[in-house]
Design a protein around this motif. Structure first.
Motif, PDB file in Angstrom:
ATOM      1  N   GLU A   1     -33.779 -36.185 -40.973  1.00 15.61           N
ATOM      2  CA  GLU A   1     -34.613 -35.218 -41.689  1.00 15.61           C
ATOM      3  C   GLU A   1     -33.986 -33.826 -41.667  1.00 15.61           C
ATOM      4  N   THR A   2     -33.884 -33.259 -40.467  1.00 10.75           N
ATOM      5  CA  THR A   2     -33.326 -31.915 -40.289  1.00 10.75           C
ATOM      6  C   THR A   2     -32.351 -31.974 -39.127  1.00 10.75           C
ATOM      7  N   TYR A   3     -31.085 -32.173 -39.448  1.00 17.30           N
ATOM      8  CA  TYR A   3     -30.077 -32.384 -38.420  1.00 17.30           C
ATOM      9  C   TYR A   3     -29.922 -31.168 -37.509  1.00 17.30           C
ATOM     10  N   PHE A   4     -29.931 -29.967 -38.089  1.00 16.98           N
ATOM     11  CA  PHE A   4     -29.709 -28.749 -37.295  1.00 16.98           C
ATOM     12  C   PHE A   4     -30.804 -28.576 -36.239  1.00 16.98           C
ATOM     13  N   VAL A   5     -32.060 -28.764 -36.617  1.00 14.22           N
ATOM     14  CA  VAL A   5     -33.167 -28.597 -35.666  1.00 14.22           C
ATOM     15  C   VAL A   5     -33.103 -29.688 -34.596  1.00 14.22           C
ATOM     16  N   HIS A   6     -32.774 -30.904 -34.999  1.00 16.29           N
ATOM     17  CA  HIS A   6     -32.646 -32.006 -34.045  1.00 16.29           C
ATOM     18  C   HIS A   6     -31.531 -31.721 -33.039  1.00 16.29           C
ATOM     19  N   LYS A   7     -30.406 -31.233 -33.538  1.00 17.46           N
ATOM     20  CA  LYS A   7     -29.262 -30.921 -32.667  1.00 17.46           C
ATOM     21  C   LYS A   7     -29.607 -29.793 -31.700  1.00 17.46           C
TER      22      LYS A   7
ATOM     23  N   SER B   1     -39.056 -18.906  -9.304  1.00 17.88           N
ATOM     24  CA  SER B   1     -40.228 -19.708  -9.672  1.00 17.88           C
ATOM     25  C   SER B   1     -40.668 -19.399 -11.101  1.00 17.88           C
ATOM     26  N   CYS B   2     -40.532 -18.150 -11.515  1.00 14.77           N
ATOM     27  CA  CYS B   2     -40.837 -17.798 -12.919  1.00 14.77           C
ATOM     28  C   CYS B   2     -39.828 -18.458 -13.864  1.00 14.77           C
ATOM     29  N   PHE B   3     -38.556 -18.431 -13.495  1.00 19.14           N
ATOM     30  CA  PHE B   3     -37.537 -19.100 -14.306  1.00 19.14           C
ATOM     31  C   PHE B   3     -37.753 -20.615 -14.340  1.00 19.14           C
ATOM     32  N   SER B   4     -38.220 -21.160 -13.223  1.00 15.95           N
ATOM     33  CA  SER B   4     -38.501 -22.593 -13.172  1.00 15.95           C
ATOM     34  C   SER B   4     -39.560 -22.976 -14.195  1.00 15.95           C
ATOM     35  N   LEU B   5     -40.605 -22.189 -14.274  1.00 12.95           N
ATOM     36  CA  LEU B   5     -41.647 -22.455 -15.269  1.00 12.95           C
ATOM     37  C   LEU B   5     -41.095 -22.317 -16.682  1.00 12.95           C
ATOM     38  N   ALA B   6     -40.332 -21.267 -16.927  1.00 11.20           N
ATOM     39  CA  ALA B   6     -39.794 -21.036 -18.270  1.00 11.20           C
ATOM     40  C   ALA B   6     -38.868 -22.175 -18.704  1.00 11.20           C
ATOM     41  N   PHE B   7     -37.985 -22.607 -17.816  1.00 13.98           N
ATOM     42  CA  PHE B   7     -37.061 -23.676 -18.190  1.00 13.98           C
ATOM     43  C   PHE B   7     -37.744 -25.038 -18.281  1.00 13.98           C
ATOM     44  N   SER B   8     -38.805 -25.242 -17.505  1.00 15.58           N
ATOM     45  CA  SER B   8     -39.564 -26.484 -17.631  1.00 15.58           C
ATOM     46  C   SER B   8     -40.274 -26.552 -18.981  1.00 15.58           C
ATOM     47  N   VAL B   9     -40.847 -25.437 -19.406  1.00 23.39           N
ATOM     48  CA  VAL B   9     -41.501 -25.383 -20.727  1.00 23.39           C
ATOM     49  C   VAL B   9     -40.460 -25.562 -21.832  1.00 23.39           C
ATOM     50  N   CYS B  10     -39.291 -24.931 -21.682  1.00 28.88           N
ATOM     51  CA  CYS B  10     -38.220 -25.107 -22.671  1.00 28.88           C
ATOM     52  C   CYS B  10     -37.732 -26.549 -22.712  1.00 28.88           C
ATOM     53  N   GLU B  11     -37.653 -27.187 -21.565  1.00 31.74           N
ATOM     54  CA  GLU B  11     -37.247 -28.588 -21.524  1.00 31.74           C
ATOM     55  C   GLU B  11     -38.238 -29.465 -22.291  1.00 31.74           C
ATOM     56  N   ASN B  12     -39.522 -29.226 -22.077  1.00 34.05           N
ATOM     57  CA  ASN B  12     -40.539 -29.989 -22.806  1.00 34.05           C
ATOM     58  C   ASN B  12     -40.500 -29.700 -24.293  1.00 34.05           C
ATOM     59  N   LEU B  13     -40.285 -28.453 -24.654  1.00 35.69           N
ATOM     60  CA  LEU B  13     -40.181 -28.098 -26.071  1.00 35.69           C
ATOM     61  C   LEU B  13     -38.965 -28.772 -26.698  1.00 35.69           C
ATOM     62  N   GLY B  14     -37.840 -28.782 -25.987  1.00 34.72           N
ATOM     63  CA  GLY B  14     -36.652 -29.457 -26.488  1.00 34.72           C
ATOM     64  C   GLY B  14     -36.867 -30.951 -26.655  1.00 34.72           C
ATOM     65  N   LEU B  15     -37.572 -31.562 -25.706  1.00 35.82           N
ATOM     66  CA  LEU B  15     -37.870 -32.989 -25.806  1.00 35.82           C
ATOM     67  C   LEU B  15     -38.762 -33.278 -27.011  1.00 35.82           C
ATOM     68  N   LEU B  16     -39.748 -32.425 -27.230  1.00 38.12           N
ATOM     69  CA  LEU B  16     -40.627 -32.620 -28.393  1.00 38.12           C
ATOM     70  C   LEU B  16     -39.874 -32.416 -29.702  1.00 38.12           C
ATOM     71  N   LEU B  17     -39.003 -31.407 -29.758  1.00 42.65           N
ATOM     72  CA  LEU B  17     -38.187 -31.209 -30.964  1.00 42.65           C
ATOM     73  C   LEU B  17     -37.272 -32.396 -31.205  1.00 42.65           C
ATOM     74  N   LEU B  18     -36.662 -32.872 -30.151  1.00 43.76           N
ATOM     75  CA  LEU B  18     -35.752 -34.013 -30.251  1.00 43.76           C
ATOM     76  C   LEU B  18     -36.492 -35.263 -30.718  1.00 43.76           C
ATOM     77  N   THR B  19     -37.738 -35.393 -30.296  1.00 47.21           N
ATOM     78  CA  THR B  19     -38.517 -36.577 -30.636  1.00 47.21           C
ATOM     79  C   THR B  19     -39.122 -36.506 -32.028  1.00 47.21           C
ATOM     80  N   TYR B  20     -39.728 -35.392 -32.360  1.00 45.60           N
ATOM     81  CA  TYR B  20     -40.496 -35.305 -33.603  1.00 45.60           C
ATOM     82  C   TYR B  20     -39.680 -34.902 -34.820  1.00 45.60           C
ATOM     83  N   VAL B  21     -38.503 -34.331 -34.617  1.00 47.37           N
ATOM     84  CA  VAL B  21     -37.642 -33.976 -35.746  1.00 47.37           C
ATOM     85  C   VAL B  21     -36.475 -34.949 -35.762  1.00 47.37           C
TER      86      VAL B  21
END
Length: 192
Positions: free
Chosen positions: A137-143, A113-133
């Motif tokens: 602009e910055t290919y490496f960060v987008h990738k 359950s702790c890993f579930s929270l961590a990976f859910s937050v990482c998934e949201n962070l990845g989605l935001l990075l993918l969307t906003y970068v």
């Protein structure tokens, strides 16, 4: 529920109630609505820019990346994903609390359950990075945002499947014991 006092001269607090199912449906529909809006605007106002290719192949609809890369479409897409991300984080923390109360004494599930929270937050962070970068602009960060989104969403889904399998198995055991206690066969579904 939103409360505010003194709005528009009222002394009573203003209360807006939204059911959870309506909240979830609106949250889930935000990316779809944003995508449909972006594809429509790209098709109508930027058809040459969004459907043109370097090899001169005729396209009738723009690709997803072409429809969300032009302005104002990119701003609409970013706005919808940004609004979509905050409730997803709230749901992740809600599930974490649910899992913690369900698996207080079970070691593997409590850790999952702790890993579930961590990976859910990482998934949201990845989605935001993918969307906003942007990739232009910055290919490496987008990738890296794309890789983070894919890997964390896959691991999150596997962990979620494992946790819900355990919940379902435990619920089935409780129902079977309860039905047998009242003299009903375990395969009976009376009252369920």
């Amino acid at each position: 529920m939103l409360q505010a006092s003194g709005i528009l001269g009222h002394e009573r607090p203003l209360v807006i109630r939204v059911s959870f199912s309506t909240f979830v449906v609106c949250t889930v529909c935000l990316p779809l609505l944003g995508l449909i809006t972006c594809v429509f605007i790209s098709s109508v106002f930027h058809s040459e820019d969004s459907t043109g290719t370097h090899c001169r192949v005729p396209n009738y609809l723009p690709s997803i990346s072409a429809s969300i890369s032009l302005s104002p479409e990119c701003h609409i897409w970013r706005f919808c994903i940004g609004l979509h991300s905050a409730p997803r984080l709230l749901v992740a923390f809600t599930y974490f609390k649910f899992y913690k109360t369900r698996f207080t004494l079970k070691f593997p599930e409590s850790l999952l359950s702790c890993f579930s929270l961590a990976f859910s937050v990482c998934e949201n962070l990845g989605l935001l990075l993918l969307t906003y970068v942007s990739s232009s602009e910055t290919y490496f960060v987008h990738k890296e945002g794309f890789v983070l989104f894919l890997v964390s969403s896959l691991i999150y889904m596997l962990i979620t499947c494992r946790l819900w399998k355990t919940i379902k198995k435990k619920l089935h055991q409780i129902l079977s014991c309860g039905l047998l206690q009242y003299g009903l066969p375990s395969h009976s579904s009376v009252g369920l």
